[in-house]
Design a protein around this motif. Structure first.
Motif, mmCIF file in Angstrom:
data_model
loop_
_atom_site.group_PDB
_atom_site.id
_atom_site.type_symbol
_atom_site.label_atom_id
_atom_site.label_comp_id
_atom_site.label_asym_id
_atom_site.label_seq_id
_atom_site.Cartn_x
_atom_site.Cartn_y
_atom_site.Cartn_z
ATOM 1 N N MET A 1 58.996 3.472 29.425
ATOM 2 C CA MET A 1 59.661 3.436 28.127
ATOM 3 C C MET A 1 58.984 2.389 27.257
ATOM 4 O O MET A 1 58.578 1.349 27.716
ATOM 5 N N SER A 2 58.868 2.697 26.002
ATOM 6 C CA SER A 2 58.182 1.795 25.096
ATOM 7 C C SER A 2 58.890 1.813 23.753
ATOM 8 O O SER A 2 59.559 2.773 23.404
ATOM 9 N N GLU A 3 58.734 0.741 23.027
ATOM 10 C CA GLU A 3 59.290 0.718 21.677
ATOM 11 C C GLU A 3 58.299 0.043 20.748
ATOM 12 O O GLU A 3 57.516 -0.811 21.175
ATOM 13 N N GLN A 4 58.339 0.436 19.484
ATOM 14 C CA GLN A 4 57.375 -0.084 18.527
ATOM 15 C C GLN A 4 57.471 -1.609 18.429
ATOM 16 O O GLN A 4 58.556 -2.167 18.367
ATOM 17 N N GLY A 5 56.318 -2.245 18.443
ATOM 18 C CA GLY A 5 56.245 -3.690 18.306
ATOM 19 C C GLY A 5 56.305 -4.446 19.618
ATOM 20 O O GLY A 5 56.113 -5.654 19.644
ATOM 21 N N VAL A 6 56.601 -3.736 20.713
ATOM 22 C CA VAL A 6 56.778 -4.395 22.012
ATOM 23 C C VAL A 6 55.703 -3.923 22.987
ATOM 24 O O VAL A 6 55.652 -2.748 23.341
ATOM 25 N N PHE A 7 54.853 -4.851 23.390
ATOM 26 C CA PHE A 7 53.868 -4.538 24.434
ATOM 27 C C PHE A 7 54.637 -4.428 25.742
ATOM 28 O O PHE A 7 55.282 -5.386 26.177
ATOM 29 N N VAL B 1 47.763 -5.378 16.398
ATOM 30 C CA VAL B 1 47.096 -4.283 17.094
ATOM 31 C C VAL B 1 47.661 -2.984 16.539
ATOM 32 O O VAL B 1 48.865 -2.736 16.619
ATOM 33 N N ARG B 2 46.778 -2.190 15.939
ATOM 34 C CA ARG B 2 47.218 -0.943 15.301
ATOM 35 C C ARG B 2 46.746 0.299 16.041
ATOM 36 O O ARG B 2 47.279 1.377 15.833
ATOM 37 N N HIS B 3 45.732 0.140 16.870
ATOM 38 C CA HIS B 3 45.182 1.284 17.600
ATOM 39 C C HIS B 3 45.473 1.112 19.086
ATOM 40 O O HIS B 3 45.050 0.136 19.688
ATOM 41 N N PRO B 4 46.198 2.058 19.683
ATOM 42 C CA PRO B 4 46.514 1.929 21.102
ATOM 43 C C PRO B 4 45.256 2.077 21.954
ATOM 44 O O PRO B 4 44.497 3.022 21.776
ATOM 45 N N LEU C 1 50.451 2.577 25.176
ATOM 46 C CA LEU C 1 50.687 1.785 23.965
ATOM 47 C C LEU C 1 50.904 2.649 22.731
ATOM 48 O O LEU C 1 51.071 2.125 21.625
ATOM 49 N N ASN C 2 50.925 3.973 22.905
ATOM 50 C CA ASN C 2 51.062 4.865 21.747
ATOM 51 C C ASN C 2 52.288 4.544 20.908
ATOM 52 O O ASN C 2 52.230 4.598 19.685
ATOM 53 N N GLU C 3 53.395 4.232 21.570
ATOM 54 C CA GLU C 3 54.627 3.963 20.840
ATOM 55 C C GLU C 3 54.788 2.495 20.500
ATOM 56 O O GLU C 3 55.669 2.124 19.733
ATOM 57 N N ALA C 4 53.947 1.645 21.073
ATOM 58 C CA ALA C 4 54.078 0.194 20.846
ATOM 59 C C ALA C 4 53.401 -0.241 19.539
ATOM 60 O O ALA C 4 53.842 -1.194 18.912
ATOM 61 N N VAL C 5 52.338 0.442 19.152
ATOM 62 C CA VAL C 5 51.614 0.022 17.944
ATOM 63 C C VAL C 5 52.398 0.377 16.690
ATOM 64 O O VAL C 5 53.113 1.388 16.704
ATOM 65 N N PRO C 6 52.279 -0.410 15.627
ATOM 66 C CA PRO C 6 51.577 -1.686 15.604
ATOM 67 C C PRO C 6 52.421 -2.788 16.233
ATOM 68 O O PRO C 6 53.625 -2.800 16.118
ATOM 69 N N TYR C 7 51.732 -3.703 16.927
ATOM 70 C CA TYR C 7 52.434 -4.855 17.487
ATOM 71 C C TYR C 7 51.617 -6.120 17.232
ATOM 72 O O TYR C 7 50.402 -6.046 16.990
ATOM 73 N N ALA C 8 52.290 -7.265 17.279
ATOM 74 C CA ALA C 8 51.640 -8.549 17.024
ATOM 75 C C ALA C 8 51.327 -9.231 18.346
ATOM 76 O O ALA C 8 52.187 -9.346 19.219
ATOM 77 N N ALA C 9 50.073 -9.651 18.495
ATOM 78 C CA ALA C 9 49.648 -10.462 19.633
ATOM 79 C C ALA C 9 49.295 -11.832 19.063
ATOM 80 O O ALA C 9 48.428 -11.930 18.189
ATOM 81 N N GLY C 10 49.987 -12.864 19.526
ATOM 82 C CA GLY C 10 49.819 -14.167 18.897
ATOM 83 C C GLY C 10 49.518 -15.285 19.873
ATOM 84 O O GLY C 10 49.639 -15.129 21.089
ATOM 85 N N ILE C 11 49.131 -16.397 19.304
ATOM 86 C CA ILE C 11 48.972 -17.646 20.037
ATOM 87 C C ILE C 11 50.017 -18.592 19.479
ATOM 88 O O ILE C 11 50.081 -18.804 18.266
#
Ligand SMILES: [Zn+2]
Length: 146
Positions: free
Chosen positions: A1-7, A76-79, A84-94
């Motif tokens: 299961m996946s949701e947008q924005g969540v890796f 990240v906009r491209h899975p 990751l199809n449903e996760a994008v776009p998501y933010a990967a941060g430091i």
């Protein structure tokens, strides 16, 4: 299961050693802990075997407040895989962690519950945990409302 924005969490069991086990044990209790050099006080996370400042080996594990500041991020906009199809776009941060010296103790994490179009460097964030097993909680960060 996946949701947008969540890796999505992939691991359910942490692979640990003496330098990482305390972190994962604390994660289950939703506590953020980090190793601090007992000689010079420098936090190092993830922990290398020796301190990068003074070359000392011993650390003490210190609880941190679990808050911090976005130091840098990318959207990240491209899975890169089907999962990751449903996760994008998501933010990967430091994230620069409150209670540490900053450089040398930053965490790389998915930043969730945010509008990826308005997220910016300097935003305040807090850690959130997802219990993926009895031995591990995955961590992410989310913005702290202003
Ligand atoms: Zn040191």
């Amino acid at each position: 299961m996946s949701e947008q924005g969540v890796f999505p969490s992939i691991l359910t069991q942490p692979s640990t050693d003496d330098l990482s086990r305390p972190f994962w044990e604390a994660s289950v209790a939703e506590r953020l802990v980090a190793p601090r050099c007992t000689n010079c006080g420098t936090f190092r996370l993830p922990a290398p075997p020796i301190c990068f400042v003074c070359q000392h080996r011993d650390v003490e594990w210190v609880e941190l407040p679990g808050t911090g500041t976005v130091y840098s991020f990318t959207i990240v906009r491209h899975p890169l895989s089907k999962m990751l199809n449903e996760a994008v776009p998501y933010a990967a941060g430091i994230v620069e962690l409150d209670g540490t010296q900053g450089a040398g103790a930053r965490m790389i994490a998915n930043i969730v519950e945010c509008d990826v179009e308005t997220l910016k460097i300097g935003d305040r964030v807090e850690i959130v945990w997802e219990h993926v097993s009895d031995e591990m909680a995955a961590f992410r960060f989310r913005p702290i409302p202003a």
